[in-house]
Enzyme design. Structure first.
Site, PDB file in Angstrom:
ATOM      1  N   ASP A 105      -6.741   9.267  -2.333  1.00  0.00           N
ATOM      2  CA  ASP A 105      -6.673   8.009  -3.075  1.00  0.00           C
ATOM      3  C   ASP A 105      -6.985   6.870  -2.101  1.00  0.00           C
ATOM      4  O   ASP A 105      -8.130   6.659  -1.757  1.00  0.00           O
ATOM      5  CB  ASP A 105      -5.284   7.920  -3.704  1.00  0.00           C
ATOM      6  CG  ASP A 105      -5.120   6.774  -4.671  1.00  0.00           C
ATOM      7  OD1 ASP A 105      -6.045   6.494  -5.425  1.00  0.00           O
ATOM      8  OD2 ASP A 105      -4.046   6.149  -4.679  1.00  0.00           O
ATOM      9  N   PHE A 108      -5.278   7.078 -12.927  1.00  0.00           N
ATOM     10  CA  PHE A 108      -4.180   7.971 -12.591  1.00  0.00           C
ATOM     11  C   PHE A 108      -4.343   9.293 -13.345  1.00  0.00           C
ATOM     12  O   PHE A 108      -4.423   9.316 -14.569  1.00  0.00           O
ATOM     13  CB  PHE A 108      -2.840   7.331 -12.935  1.00  0.00           C
ATOM     14  CG  PHE A 108      -1.675   8.074 -12.356  1.00  0.00           C
ATOM     15  CD1 PHE A 108      -1.316   7.899 -11.023  1.00  0.00           C
ATOM     16  CD2 PHE A 108      -0.956   8.976 -13.134  1.00  0.00           C
ATOM     17  CE1 PHE A 108      -0.251   8.592 -10.476  1.00  0.00           C
ATOM     18  CE2 PHE A 108       0.115   9.681 -12.585  1.00  0.00           C
ATOM     19  CZ  PHE A 108       0.461   9.488 -11.262  1.00  0.00           C
ATOM     20  N   GLY A 120       1.720  18.531  -4.292  1.00  0.00           N
ATOM     21  CA  GLY A 120       0.518  18.440  -5.122  1.00  0.00           C
ATOM     22  C   GLY A 120      -0.521  19.511  -4.849  1.00  0.00           C
ATOM     23  O   GLY A 120      -1.279  19.891  -5.735  1.00  0.00           O
ATOM     24  N   GLU A 158      -5.736  19.223   0.351  1.00  0.00           N
ATOM     25  CA  GLU A 158      -5.140  18.128  -0.417  1.00  0.00           C
ATOM     26  C   GLU A 158      -5.542  18.203  -1.885  1.00  0.00           C
ATOM     27  O   GLU A 158      -6.629  18.677  -2.218  1.00  0.00           O
ATOM     28  CB  GLU A 158      -5.608  16.784   0.154  1.00  0.00           C
ATOM     29  CG  GLU A 158      -4.703  16.210   1.224  1.00  0.00           C
ATOM     30  CD  GLU A 158      -3.474  15.524   0.639  1.00  0.00           C
ATOM     31  OE1 GLU A 158      -3.085  15.821  -0.517  1.00  0.00           O
ATOM     32  OE2 GLU A 158      -2.909  14.676   1.350  1.00  0.00           O
ATOM     33  N   ASP A 159      -4.663  17.711  -2.734  1.00  0.00           N
ATOM     34  CA  ASP A 159      -4.972  17.594  -4.149  1.00  0.00           C
ATOM     35  C   ASP A 159      -5.905  16.410  -4.401  1.00  0.00           C
ATOM     36  O   ASP A 159      -6.905  16.533  -5.083  1.00  0.00           O
ATOM     37  CB  ASP A 159      -3.684  17.440  -4.978  1.00  0.00           C
ATOM     38  CG  ASP A 159      -2.723  16.420  -4.373  1.00  0.00           C
ATOM     39  OD1 ASP A 159      -3.036  15.834  -3.308  1.00  0.00           O
ATOM     40  OD2 ASP A 159      -1.646  16.212  -4.954  1.00  0.00           O
ATOM     41  N   ARG A 181       2.598  19.171 -13.559  1.00  0.00           N
ATOM     42  CA  ARG A 181       2.006  19.901 -12.426  1.00  0.00           C
ATOM     43  C   ARG A 181       1.450  21.251 -12.875  1.00  0.00           C
ATOM     44  O   ARG A 181       0.495  21.759 -12.300  1.00  0.00           O
ATOM     45  CB  ARG A 181       3.057  20.159 -11.333  1.00  0.00           C
ATOM     46  CG  ARG A 181       3.485  18.936 -10.545  1.00  0.00           C
ATOM     47  CD  ARG A 181       4.233  19.373  -9.300  1.00  0.00           C
ATOM     48  NE  ARG A 181       5.069  18.316  -8.733  1.00  0.00           N
ATOM     49  CZ  ARG A 181       4.637  17.391  -7.882  1.00  0.00           C
ATOM     50  NH1 ARG A 181       3.372  17.371  -7.522  1.00  0.00           N
ATOM     51  NH2 ARG A 181       5.459  16.478  -7.405  1.00  0.00           N
TER      52      ARG A 181
HETATM   53  P1  5GP Z   1      -2.927   7.884  -0.573  1.00  0.00           P
HETATM   54  O1  5GP Z   1      -2.177   7.662   0.706  1.00  0.00           O
HETATM   55  O2  5GP Z   1      -4.276   8.554  -0.379  1.00  0.00           O
HETATM   56  O3  5GP Z   1      -3.058   6.623  -1.375  1.00  0.00           O
HETATM   57  O4  5GP Z   1      -1.972   8.791  -1.442  1.00  0.00           O
HETATM   58  C1  5GP Z   1      -2.338  10.021  -1.877  1.00  0.00           C
HETATM   59  C2  5GP Z   1      -1.193  10.621  -2.651  1.00  0.00           C
HETATM   60  O5  5GP Z   1      -0.825   9.765  -3.754  1.00  0.00           O
HETATM   61  C3  5GP Z   1      -1.613  11.937  -3.247  1.00  0.00           C
HETATM   62  O6  5GP Z   1      -1.354  13.029  -2.390  1.00  0.00           O
HETATM   63  C4  5GP Z   1      -0.798  11.968  -4.522  1.00  0.00           C
HETATM   64  O7  5GP Z   1       0.461  12.492  -4.249  1.00  0.00           O
HETATM   65  C5  5GP Z   1      -0.663  10.515  -4.937  1.00  0.00           C
HETATM   66  N1  5GP Z   1      -1.701  10.135  -5.901  1.00  0.00           N
HETATM   67  C6  5GP Z   1      -2.776   9.347  -5.691  1.00  0.00           C
HETATM   68  N2  5GP Z   1      -3.528   9.216  -6.800  1.00  0.00           N
HETATM   69  C7  5GP Z   1      -2.906   9.949  -7.756  1.00  0.00           C
HETATM   70  C8  5GP Z   1      -3.208  10.233  -9.138  1.00  0.00           C
HETATM   71  O8  5GP Z   1      -4.191   9.781  -9.751  1.00  0.00           O
HETATM   72  N3  5GP Z   1      -2.336  11.036  -9.800  1.00  0.00           N
HETATM   73  C9  5GP Z   1      -1.238  11.570  -9.191  1.00  0.00           C
HETATM   74  N4  5GP Z   1      -0.464  12.360  -9.933  1.00  0.00           N
HETATM   75  N5  5GP Z   1      -0.930  11.340  -7.891  1.00  0.00           N
HETATM   76  C10 5GP Z   1      -1.747  10.532  -7.182  1.00  0.00           C
HETATM   77 MG    MG Z   2      -1.202  15.013  -1.817  1.00  0.00          MG
END
Ligand code: 5GP
Ligand code: MG
Length: 183
Positions: free
Chosen positions: A107, A156, A48, A103-104, A169
């Site tokens: 969440d 999302f 990402g 990081e992208d 992407r």
């Molecule tokens: P976390 O452990 O913070 O819940 O997970 C983060 C990862 O979940 C991010 O690096 C990404 O890969 C994915 N993710 C979380 N939210 C989104 C979203 O709104 N869209 C997309 N495409 N991926 C997300």
């Molecule tokens: Mg990520």
């Protein structure tokens, strides 16, 4: 690929390419100042963060090392569990390094929380976080990124490196998907 090329797939555009570039440039200026006179290693989290990494690294006015990690979070569907497996480890030794994780999106924070502990245990001088997007309402563990591009609603999103089923992407903007795509 622009929003017009996937018209009908997006519910709406959240951030345009211009907004993203302007904000990354602002944060790059801060990073140049904060890390002046110190070494810097950007660690991108695949896949990402590829677009963020490419634009952030080139916006800096200093030279920086870059390395990549790929991790997979055991979880069901779109929720992450915080149990993480390293799919691809770093190639560089972190001893004494100033690491900035790129990081992208932040969440729940569960994956990143695990990653920060893992990196810190390798003898780093410092470990900080840059995230382009953050969903404050989704956060389950407390993480204080030093650099945040944008706080966004708990929806999302795709584009600018972020995928749905490996697609979107290469979309230049960040947008939310139309419901008919994922239902
Ligand atoms: P976390 O452990 O913070 O819940 O997970 C983060 C990862 O979940 C991010 O690096 C990404 O890969 C994915 N993710 C979380 N939210 C989104 C979203 O709104 N869209 C997309 N495409 N991926 C997300
Ligand atoms: Mg990520």
């Amino acid at each position: 690929m622009d929003a017009q090329h996937v018209e009908g797939d997006l519910a709406h555009v959240l951030l345009t390419e211009d907004q993203i570039h302007t904000r990354i440039k602002e944060l790059a200026t801060q990073i140049d100042a904060d890390y002046a006179g110190r070494d810097l290693l950007l660690v991108g989290v695949l896949k990402g963060a590829i677009m963020v990494m490419a634009d952030l690294a080139r916006s800096l006015e200093r030279s920086t090392d870059m390395d990549w990690m790929a991790v997979s979070s055991y979880g069901s569907g779109t929720t992450s569990s915080g149990v993480v497996r390293i799919l691809k480890d770093l190639e560089l030794d972190l001893t004494g390094r100033n690491v900035l994780v790129v990081e992208d999106i932040l969440d729940s924070g569960l994956t990143l929380s695990w990653l920060l502990k893992n990196l810190t245990s390798r003898g780093t001088e410092s470990v900080e976080v840059f995230t382009l997007l953050r969903k404050p309402d989704a956060m389950k563990v407390r993480i204080d990124p030093r650099y945040v591009g944008f706080d966004i609603p708990n929806e999302f999103v795709v584009g600018y490196g972020l995928d749905y089923d490996q697609k979107y992407r290469n979309l230049r903007c960040v947008g939310t998907l139309a419901p008919h795509i994922y239902t």
